[in-house]
Design a protein around this motif. Structure first.
Motif, PDB file in Angstrom:
ATOM      1  N   LEU A   1      43.479 -32.133  12.054  1.00  0.00           N
ATOM      2  CA  LEU A   1      43.378 -33.378  12.825  1.00  0.00           C
ATOM      3  C   LEU A   1      42.774 -33.136  14.202  1.00  0.00           C
ATOM      4  O   LEU A   1      42.065 -33.990  14.737  1.00  0.00           O
ATOM      5  CB  LEU A   1      44.756 -34.024  12.936  1.00  0.00           C
ATOM      6  CG  LEU A   1      45.361 -34.506  11.605  1.00  0.00           C
ATOM      7  CD1 LEU A   1      46.760 -35.053  11.805  1.00  0.00           C
ATOM      8  CD2 LEU A   1      44.466 -35.555  10.946  1.00  0.00           C
ATOM      9  N   ASN A   2      43.035 -31.974  14.772  1.00  0.00           N
ATOM     10  CA  ASN A   2      42.414 -31.654  16.065  1.00  0.00           C
ATOM     11  C   ASN A   2      40.898 -31.514  15.923  1.00  0.00           C
ATOM     12  O   ASN A   2      40.142 -31.925  16.815  1.00  0.00           O
ATOM     13  CB  ASN A   2      43.020 -30.367  16.638  1.00  0.00           C
ATOM     14  CG  ASN A   2      44.422 -30.582  17.177  1.00  0.00           C
ATOM     15  OD1 ASN A   2      44.767 -31.696  17.585  1.00  0.00           O
ATOM     16  ND2 ASN A   2      45.227 -29.542  17.180  1.00  0.00           N
TER      17      ASN A   2
ATOM     18  N   ILE B   1      36.275 -31.959   6.715  1.00  0.00           N
ATOM     19  CA  ILE B   1      37.078 -30.805   7.144  1.00  0.00           C
ATOM     20  C   ILE B   1      38.197 -30.634   6.111  1.00  0.00           C
ATOM     21  O   ILE B   1      38.896 -31.588   5.770  1.00  0.00           O
ATOM     22  CB  ILE B   1      37.666 -31.038   8.548  1.00  0.00           C
ATOM     23  CG1 ILE B   1      36.531 -31.173   9.563  1.00  0.00           C
ATOM     24  CG2 ILE B   1      38.602 -29.902   8.931  1.00  0.00           C
ATOM     25  CD1 ILE B   1      36.989 -31.629  10.933  1.00  0.00           C
ATOM     26  N   VAL B   2      38.335 -29.426   5.598  1.00  0.00           N
ATOM     27  CA  VAL B   2      39.362 -29.157   4.582  1.00  0.00           C
ATOM     28  C   VAL B   2      40.365 -28.150   5.151  1.00  0.00           C
ATOM     29  O   VAL B   2      40.079 -27.431   6.109  1.00  0.00           O
ATOM     30  CB  VAL B   2      38.737 -28.611   3.283  1.00  0.00           C
ATOM     31  CG1 VAL B   2      37.868 -29.670   2.627  1.00  0.00           C
ATOM     32  CG2 VAL B   2      37.920 -27.350   3.550  1.00  0.00           C
ATOM     33  N   TYR B   3      41.530 -28.109   4.525  1.00  0.00           N
ATOM     34  CA  TYR B   3      42.562 -27.198   5.013  1.00  0.00           C
ATOM     35  C   TYR B   3      43.363 -26.628   3.841  1.00  0.00           C
ATOM     36  O   TYR B   3      43.455 -27.232   2.773  1.00  0.00           O
ATOM     37  CB  TYR B   3      43.511 -27.897   5.996  1.00  0.00           C
ATOM     38  CG  TYR B   3      44.177 -29.152   5.466  1.00  0.00           C
ATOM     39  CD1 TYR B   3      45.467 -29.116   4.954  1.00  0.00           C
ATOM     40  CD2 TYR B   3      43.512 -30.370   5.495  1.00  0.00           C
ATOM     41  CE1 TYR B   3      46.073 -30.265   4.471  1.00  0.00           C
ATOM     42  CE2 TYR B   3      44.110 -31.524   5.030  1.00  0.00           C
ATOM     43  CZ  TYR B   3      45.393 -31.463   4.516  1.00  0.00           C
ATOM     44  OH  TYR B   3      45.988 -32.604   4.046  1.00  0.00           O
TER      45      TYR B   3
ATOM     46  N   GLY C   1      35.527 -34.548  16.766  1.00  0.00           N
ATOM     47  CA  GLY C   1      34.290 -35.105  16.238  1.00  0.00           C
ATOM     48  C   GLY C   1      33.554 -34.196  15.284  1.00  0.00           C
ATOM     49  O   GLY C   1      32.365 -34.401  15.005  1.00  0.00           O
ATOM     50  N   LEU C   2      34.224 -33.174  14.743  1.00  0.00           N
ATOM     51  CA  LEU C   2      33.556 -32.218  13.867  1.00  0.00           C
ATOM     52  C   LEU C   2      33.517 -32.649  12.417  1.00  0.00           C
ATOM     53  O   LEU C   2      32.959 -31.949  11.570  1.00  0.00           O
ATOM     54  CB  LEU C   2      34.241 -30.845  13.982  1.00  0.00           C
ATOM     55  CG  LEU C   2      34.212 -30.215  15.374  1.00  0.00           C
ATOM     56  CD1 LEU C   2      34.883 -28.848  15.352  1.00  0.00           C
ATOM     57  CD2 LEU C   2      32.772 -30.080  15.868  1.00  0.00           C
TER      58      LEU C   2
ATOM     59  N   GLN D   1      34.020 -27.142   8.737  1.00  0.00           N
ATOM     60  CA  GLN D   1      34.937 -26.076   9.120  1.00  0.00           C
ATOM     61  C   GLN D   1      36.239 -26.172   8.341  1.00  0.00           C
ATOM     62  O   GLN D   1      36.727 -27.263   8.049  1.00  0.00           O
ATOM     63  CB  GLN D   1      35.218 -26.140  10.624  1.00  0.00           C
ATOM     64  CG  GLN D   1      36.028 -24.967  11.146  1.00  0.00           C
ATOM     65  CD  GLN D   1      36.004 -24.922  12.665  1.00  0.00           C
ATOM     66  OE1 GLN D   1      35.156 -25.531  13.309  1.00  0.00           O
ATOM     67  NE2 GLN D   1      36.942 -24.179  13.248  1.00  0.00           N
ATOM     68  N   GLU D   2      36.781 -25.020   7.984  1.00  0.00           N
ATOM     69  CA  GLU D   2      38.033 -24.981   7.234  1.00  0.00           C
ATOM     70  C   GLU D   2      39.180 -24.714   8.206  1.00  0.00           C
ATOM     71  O   GLU D   2      39.091 -23.841   9.078  1.00  0.00           O
ATOM     72  CB  GLU D   2      37.973 -23.872   6.188  1.00  0.00           C
ATOM     73  CG  GLU D   2      39.107 -23.898   5.193  1.00  0.00           C
ATOM     74  CD  GLU D   2      38.863 -22.929   4.050  1.00  0.00           C
ATOM     75  OE1 GLU D   2      39.842 -22.286   3.608  1.00  0.00           O
ATOM     76  OE2 GLU D   2      37.707 -22.811   3.615  1.00  0.00           O
TER      77      GLU D   2
END
Length: 301
Positions: free
Chosen positions: A230-231, A192-194, A236-237, A221-222
């Motif tokens: 963190l959510n 997961i990236v942000y 668990g994604l 998912q971005e």
């Protein structure tokens, strides 16, 4: 007006001159010049000194209010010129304040310059640099350097390790075979990236570290911000690579794992400001931050 007030309180020009540490003739000339400017007589000359006229009494009463205000204005002006009074508007990338250096340096500045007003706001790196150029903030703690640094002063402060945020139920976390995991162990995980578009520093660091470890990350998912990242991990994604200081953010369902092995990715913490900023308060803030960063041989996260 100070000369006038001293003469009125002394009731004698010579004694007033002694208190003012000056000669009597220049003091007399100053009083006469003030009377000419106002077009009134302030003193009546007597054989043993002077006494105030009614107009003089009015001016003396006003001077007791005016002179302290003038002195306060002078002192405030001098403090501002020395950076001891004013305002510093601070911007910070979302993950920057979790590093203990940021609150520590802000606290140190408040203690050293209590008359300077500090405001703090959070934005992604792209927005921080734009707000800096638009004079909406004065300094910015950032993670990723701008593509165009024209007109900006960029000071690298310190680096900290990157660690993995992993769902509690992930088999890698459950494994008891080793106390630490290498980045290569996460090759089959979804990352997961942000902040990919507006604050790409940590995204770029994640992809580069994975390539160094011998694999291309599978991107999931971005997320727009670190909290939502963190959510998503907790749900668990996927997993996420984050600065070590993010361990202070306790999220149910997330475990933080330090990385072992040859690939040890780092997260940058740096400070941006406008080149040649005329504010003395901003210059004092920059000096303190750079000095404290240089003294931090072992940063605390």
């Amino acid at each position: 007006m100070r000369y006038f007030a001293a003469t009125a309180e002394a009731g004698h020009i010579t004694r007033a001159a002694e208190r003012l540490n000056m000669q009597q003739p220049p003091l007399s000339r100053q009083i006469k010049a003030l009377e000419r400017e106002l077009g009134v007589q302030l003193f009546r000359r007597k054989a043993r000194g002077v006494e105030l006229t009614d107009a003089g009494h009015t001016l003396l009463q006003a001077s007791r209010d005016i002179l302290p205000r003038v002195q306060r204005a002078i002192e405030a002006t001098q403090r501002t010129a020395q950076g001891e009074q004013g305002q510093v508007r601070i911007g910070a990338a979302p993950t920057a304040p979790f590093n203990s250096f940021v609150p520590r340096v802000i606290r140190a500045f408040r203690e050293a310059f209590p008359r300077v007003t500090l405001t703090i706001e959070e934005s992604l790196s792209h927005d921080l640099f734009q707000r800096l150029r638009d004079d909406q903030i004065d300094v910015a703690f950032y993670r990723s350097a701008p593509a165009d640094g024209a007109g900006l002063k960029l000071d690298s402060l310190l680096t900290e390790p990157m660690i993995m945020a992993v769902p509690i139920g992930n088999p890698l976390v459950k494994s008891a075979r080793r106390s630490k995991l290498s980045l290569r162990d996460f090759a089959d995980e979804t990352f997961i990236v942000y902040g990919r578009r507006l604050g790409p520093g940590l995204y770029d660091a994640t992809v580069a570290a994975c390539h160094d470890a011998g694999f291309s990350p599978r991107l999931g998912q971005e997320a727009p911000r670190i909290v939502s990242t963190l959510n998503l991990v907790a749900a668990g994604l996927g997993v996420a690579m984050v600065p070590a200081s993010l361990q202070h953010m306790k999220v149910d369902g997330v475990r933080y794992c330090p990385l072992s092995g040859p690939v040890q990715p780092k997260a940058l913490l740096a400070l941006a400001s406008r080149r040649g900023d005329p504010s003395a308060s901003v210059r004092q803030f920059l000096k303190l931050v750079v000095r404290m960063a240089a003294a931090s041989s072992r940063p605390r996260f």
